[in-house]
Design a protein around this motif. Sequence first.
Motif, short mmCIF file in Angstrom:
data_model
loop_
_atom_site.label_atom_id
_atom_site.label_comp_id
_atom_site.label_asym_id
_atom_site.label_seq_id
_atom_site.Cartn_x
_atom_site.Cartn_y
_atom_site.Cartn_z
N THR A 44 3.62 -20.41 16.30
CA THR A 44 4.90 -20.63 16.95
C THR A 44 6.00 -20.57 15.89
N ASN A 45 7.24 -20.45 16.33
CA ASN A 45 8.34 -20.44 15.38
C ASN A 45 8.46 -21.78 14.65
N ARG A 46 8.16 -22.87 15.31
CA ARG A 46 8.22 -24.16 14.63
C ARG A 46 7.15 -24.25 13.55
N GLU A 47 5.98 -23.69 13.83
CA GLU A 47 4.94 -23.68 12.80
C GLU A 47 5.36 -22.82 11.62
N ARG A 48 5.98 -21.69 11.90
CA ARG A 48 6.50 -20.86 10.81
C ARG A 48 7.57 -21.61 10.03
N ALA A 49 8.43 -22.31 10.75
CA ALA A 49 9.49 -23.08 10.10
C ALA A 49 8.91 -24.18 9.22
N ARG A 50 7.83 -24.82 9.68
CA ARG A 50 7.14 -25.83 8.87
C ARG A 50 6.63 -25.21 7.57
N GLU A 78 7.66 -22.75 21.39
CA GLU A 78 7.08 -21.92 22.45
C GLU A 78 6.00 -21.00 21.88
N ARG A 79 4.93 -20.85 22.61
CA ARG A 79 3.84 -19.98 22.17
C ARG A 79 4.06 -18.55 22.65
N THR A 80 3.58 -17.61 21.87
CA THR A 80 3.61 -16.20 22.26
C THR A 80 2.42 -15.90 23.17
N ARG A 81 2.67 -15.18 24.23
CA ARG A 81 1.58 -14.79 25.13
C ARG A 81 0.77 -13.67 24.47
N GLN A 82 -0.51 -13.91 24.30
CA GLN A 82 -1.37 -12.90 23.71
C GLN A 82 -2.13 -12.17 24.81
N SER A 110 14.39 -13.39 17.76
CA SER A 110 15.45 -13.59 16.78
C SER A 110 15.13 -14.75 15.84
N VAL A 111 14.59 -15.82 16.40
CA VAL A 111 14.23 -16.98 15.57
C VAL A 111 13.12 -16.60 14.60
N ARG A 112 12.16 -15.81 15.05
CA ARG A 112 11.10 -15.37 14.13
C ARG A 112 11.69 -14.62 12.95
N ASP A 152 11.91 -30.69 10.97
CA ASP A 152 11.77 -30.56 12.42
C ASP A 152 13.10 -30.70 13.15
N TRP A 153 14.08 -31.38 12.54
CA TRP A 153 15.36 -31.55 13.22
C TRP A 153 16.20 -30.27 13.19
#
Length: 371
Positions: free
Chosen positions: A293-299, A217-221, A315-317, A305-306
């Motif tokens: 996004t949090n997934r990009e940070r996780a990458r 999910e993207r953060t609203r800027q 919280s995920v951030r 990805d799983w």
Amino acid sequence: MTFRMGELFSGPGGMALGAHMAATELNVDLRHAWANDHDESTVDTYVANIPGATSDTVHFGDVRNLPIAELGSIDGFAFGFPCNDYSLVGESRGLKGDFGPLYQFGIDVLDEYEPAWFVAENVSGLRSSNGGRDFAKILRAMCDAGPGYVLTPHLYKFEEYGVPQRRHRIIIVGIRADLATAGVTFRVPKPTHPTKSDWKTVGQALTGIPAEVTNQERTRQSPTVERRLSYIDPGENAFNAKRMPEDLKLKVKGATLSQIYRRLQHDRPSYTLTGSGGGGTHGYHWKENRALTNRERARIQTFPDWFKFKGSKESVRRQVGMAVPPEGAQKVFEALFKSFAGAPYDHIEPNLAVTDATVHLASPRSLERDV
């Protein structure tokens, strides 16, 4: 070779995942025994992703209330004891802070269960806290814990181990003294990506993220933030952007932290991602006017990805930013498991040394600040 592993201050499971990845690679039977973290969503993430973890074995709550003597026997132990009071950013209260003394609960585990090995992790600022005296005290406590441990502390620069991020962390590997006497010797694994030309970039890390992946999910800027970002070039931040109009400059006295609205650079590793901080500290795309996004940070943190993070977006951030990069941890655990197997591997001399009185830096380059 079988090891039952316990973990304190587990976070979402970066250290544990790295250990399991190493065990799979080397055909080591690594078994989850128990873990603990103080954040409920973080515990949920750990349970959802780490092999063998359940809601019964991963204990949610303050470590100060954890019945350590009732957790169960282990052969290996990991603990990324809280870094808040040792960080180079902030008050750096060290052992006088609320979090600094919590390493002692790791010592209590070593005293109680006498595992064959342990792996401890903290920020690079630990080495200079209170003029180095805090680090020396912690290392002495680790050496003297249980039956005694032989320590190998080292400042790992994870970009030199294939992580697309300039993240520098102290990792201390301890081998129980009787096993060290019998010939088990841990050595610092040689970097797999030793030069800048070898380093993985954020452009490589963020390529090909599937559309269906979680935590994307993207953060609203706000319009103002989007406009401000449009004047910041890759590698610049809100304070050194050369094209920034006067009306968009931040008027915050003393707030010149280089990560504030700092854009990534496509052809370089990321700067250090963090789990704390408010607006402007979320990590920003090199081209698009938005936060990662949090997934990009996780990458960037090398989570696959799983791996599904639980909890709110914020919280995920925090979970991602506070974690140990699994692929970085994997390199350390591969060396550790090979040490117990008596298998050779390429290694280097540690850049931190333990003496009876203090801790010495073996190389002036070890004093480089995290960026």
